[in-house]
Design a protein around this motif. Structure first.
Motif, mmCIF file in Angstrom:
data_model
loop_
_atom_site.group_PDB
_atom_site.id
_atom_site.type_symbol
_atom_site.label_atom_id
_atom_site.label_comp_id
_atom_site.label_asym_id
_atom_site.label_seq_id
_atom_site.Cartn_x
_atom_site.Cartn_y
_atom_site.Cartn_z
ATOM 1 N N UNK A 48 -13.512 128.627 39.561
ATOM 2 C CA UNK A 48 -12.721 128.092 38.764
ATOM 3 C C UNK A 48 -13.137 127.928 37.121
ATOM 4 N N UNK A 49 -14.312 128.751 36.751
ATOM 5 C CA UNK A 49 -14.912 128.640 35.483
ATOM 6 C C UNK A 49 -14.235 129.384 34.606
ATOM 7 N N UNK A 50 -14.463 129.200 33.491
ATOM 8 C CA UNK A 50 -13.652 129.849 32.136
ATOM 9 C C UNK A 50 -13.765 131.603 32.549
ATOM 10 N N UNK A 51 -14.801 131.832 32.730
ATOM 11 C CA UNK A 51 -15.214 133.277 32.901
ATOM 12 C C UNK A 51 -14.712 134.226 34.090
ATOM 13 N N UNK A 52 -14.345 133.273 34.979
ATOM 14 C CA UNK A 52 -13.714 133.693 36.260
ATOM 15 C C UNK A 52 -12.559 134.925 36.533
ATOM 16 N N UNK A 53 -11.747 134.673 35.374
ATOM 17 C CA UNK A 53 -10.521 135.711 35.433
ATOM 18 C C UNK A 53 -11.246 136.887 34.754
ATOM 19 N N UNK A 54 -12.019 136.753 33.784
ATOM 20 C CA UNK A 54 -12.574 138.015 33.175
ATOM 21 C C UNK A 54 -13.480 138.777 34.134
ATOM 22 N N UNK A 55 -14.311 138.184 34.958
ATOM 23 C CA UNK A 55 -15.013 138.847 36.000
ATOM 24 C C UNK A 55 -14.001 139.658 37.109
ATOM 25 N N UNK A 56 -13.132 138.845 37.413
ATOM 26 C CA UNK A 56 -11.941 139.368 38.404
ATOM 27 C C UNK A 56 -11.399 140.488 38.017
ATOM 28 N N UNK A 57 -10.933 140.570 36.788
ATOM 29 C CA UNK A 57 -10.361 141.754 36.095
ATOM 30 C C UNK A 57 -11.245 142.991 35.995
ATOM 31 N N UNK A 58 -12.346 142.779 35.548
ATOM 32 C CA UNK A 58 -13.328 143.746 35.151
ATOM 33 C C UNK A 58 -13.914 144.278 36.495
ATOM 34 N N UNK A 59 -13.988 143.542 37.552
ATOM 35 C CA UNK A 59 -14.673 144.166 38.887
ATOM 36 C C UNK A 59 -13.688 144.547 39.914
ATOM 37 N N UNK A 60 -12.428 143.957 39.607
ATOM 38 C CA UNK A 60 -11.244 144.403 40.580
ATOM 39 C C UNK A 60 -11.315 143.710 41.700
ATOM 40 N N UNK A 173 -14.062 147.627 34.204
ATOM 41 C CA UNK A 173 -12.899 147.880 33.385
ATOM 42 C C UNK A 173 -12.697 146.793 32.414
ATOM 43 N N UNK A 174 -13.315 147.125 31.168
ATOM 44 C CA UNK A 174 -12.968 146.328 29.985
ATOM 45 C C UNK A 174 -11.774 146.141 29.141
ATOM 46 N N UNK A 175 -10.724 146.815 29.810
ATOM 47 C CA UNK A 175 -9.577 146.915 29.034
ATOM 48 C C UNK A 175 -8.694 145.676 28.952
ATOM 49 N N UNK A 176 -8.715 144.845 29.902
ATOM 50 C CA UNK A 176 -7.873 143.569 29.879
ATOM 51 C C UNK A 176 -8.188 142.702 28.658
ATOM 52 N N UNK A 177 -7.121 141.929 28.408
ATOM 53 C CA UNK A 177 -7.425 141.179 27.122
ATOM 54 C C UNK A 177 -8.034 140.033 27.524
ATOM 55 N N UNK A 178 -8.143 139.542 28.579
ATOM 56 C CA UNK A 178 -9.063 138.401 28.877
ATOM 57 C C UNK A 178 -10.513 138.863 28.835
ATOM 58 N N UNK A 179 -10.742 140.074 29.248
ATOM 59 C CA UNK A 179 -11.884 140.490 29.325
ATOM 60 C C UNK A 179 -12.568 140.943 27.905
ATOM 61 N N UNK A 180 -11.798 141.506 27.105
ATOM 62 C CA UNK A 180 -11.991 141.707 25.624
ATOM 63 C C UNK A 180 -12.487 140.423 24.959
ATOM 64 N N UNK A 181 -11.806 139.503 25.350
ATOM 65 C CA UNK A 181 -11.655 137.921 24.560
ATOM 66 C C UNK A 181 -13.180 137.669 25.089
ATOM 67 N N UNK A 182 -13.497 137.852 26.187
ATOM 68 C CA UNK A 182 -14.746 137.140 26.913
ATOM 69 C C UNK A 182 -16.012 137.723 26.289
ATOM 70 N N UNK A 183 -15.823 138.962 26.315
ATOM 71 C CA UNK A 183 -16.970 140.147 25.692
ATOM 72 C C UNK A 183 -17.236 139.717 24.187
ATOM 73 N N UNK A 184 -15.892 139.568 23.535
ATOM 74 C CA UNK A 184 -16.047 139.213 21.921
ATOM 75 C C UNK A 184 -16.843 137.701 21.797
ATOM 76 N N UNK A 185 -16.582 136.852 22.674
ATOM 77 C CA UNK A 185 -17.154 135.621 22.608
ATOM 78 C C UNK A 185 -18.537 135.464 22.866
ATOM 79 N N UNK A 186 -18.962 136.480 23.744
ATOM 80 C CA UNK A 186 -20.621 136.463 24.449
ATOM 81 C C UNK A 186 -21.276 137.496 23.559
#
Length: 215
Positions: A48-60, A173-186
């Motif tokens: 339930x961390x802030x990055x969990x959704x991005x990891x799930x989307x990127x790794x399917x 898969x780095x296309x989702x907005x949640x992933x892009x946002x987290x990548x930009x942040x990091x």
């Protein structure tokens, strides 16, 4: 003469308490029932961390966090890479995940591979990571470390086995907005697409493992 209503209420309360023990004490016993947990088992959850959704989307994959189970005395712990790398009581680890859901996996040939000497070597390797910071940028170095990287390196250096296929960041898969946002942040504008990574999904899907428990 005893009051029959009071007598029935007392009996019902006694039976109920016997069927439903203290919540915190029965999680491990439920996990341990039928297929006992073993040292070296791997456990997965949806963080339930802030990055969990991005990891799930990127790794399917629904699984975004994982660790190694060890028994100390009568208690079970999860050796995990959070902030910092440490042992967490199993009950606390499960409760921290989404809806308390988990999956436990084990080497198919664990009885042959995870000998006492191999487990000692794995713990020795793990001790070298204890207290290290969590790696927010998922770099393939030992300076900092993330959850699936910890599992992969402990197993590889302790037993010679590679649990999960290494990949490059560019292959996710780095296309989702949640992933892009987290990548930009990091990373800002310098995303290390050629960085070697191991995802929780890759460990989970390893052909060397078999599922022994889930809820």
């Amino acid at each position: 003469m005893q009051n029959p209503v009071l007598l029935f209420s007392f009996m019902a309360l006694t039976i109920f308490c016997g069927l439903y023990p203290e919540k915190n004490s029965d999680i491990t016993s439920i996990l341990h029932k039928n297929a006992p947990l073993k040292n070296g088992d791997l456990i997965f959850q949806t963080s339930q961390s802030s990055q969990s959704q991005a990891i799930q989307l990127a790794t399917k994959s629904q699984y975004s966090h994982c660790g190694i189970i060890y028994q100390e005395g009568e208690k079970y712990y999860v050796f995990e890479a959070i902030q910092p790398v440490k042992n967490t009581p199993l009950e606390q680890w499960i409760a921290r995940g989404k809806a308390g859901k988990y999956v436990v996996k084990r080497l198919k040939n664990a009885a042959q591979v995870l000998t006492p000497s191999a487990l000692r070597k794995m713990k020795q390797v793990g001790d070298g990571f204890k207290g290290k910071n969590y790696d927010l940028t998922f770099e393939w170095s030992d300076d900092k470390i993330y959850c699936s990287e910890l599992i992969w390196k402990v197993y590889q250096r302790g037993t010679g086995l590679e649990i999960g296929k290494l990949d490059k960041l560019s292959n996710f898969d780095l296309s989702a907005e949640a992933v892009k946002k987290k990548m930009k942040e990091r990373y800002g504008d310098r995303v290390p697409l050629n960085e070697t990574v191991i995802s929780p999904a890759a460990v989970f899907e390893s052909e060397l493992l078999v599922t022994v428990k889930s809820n």
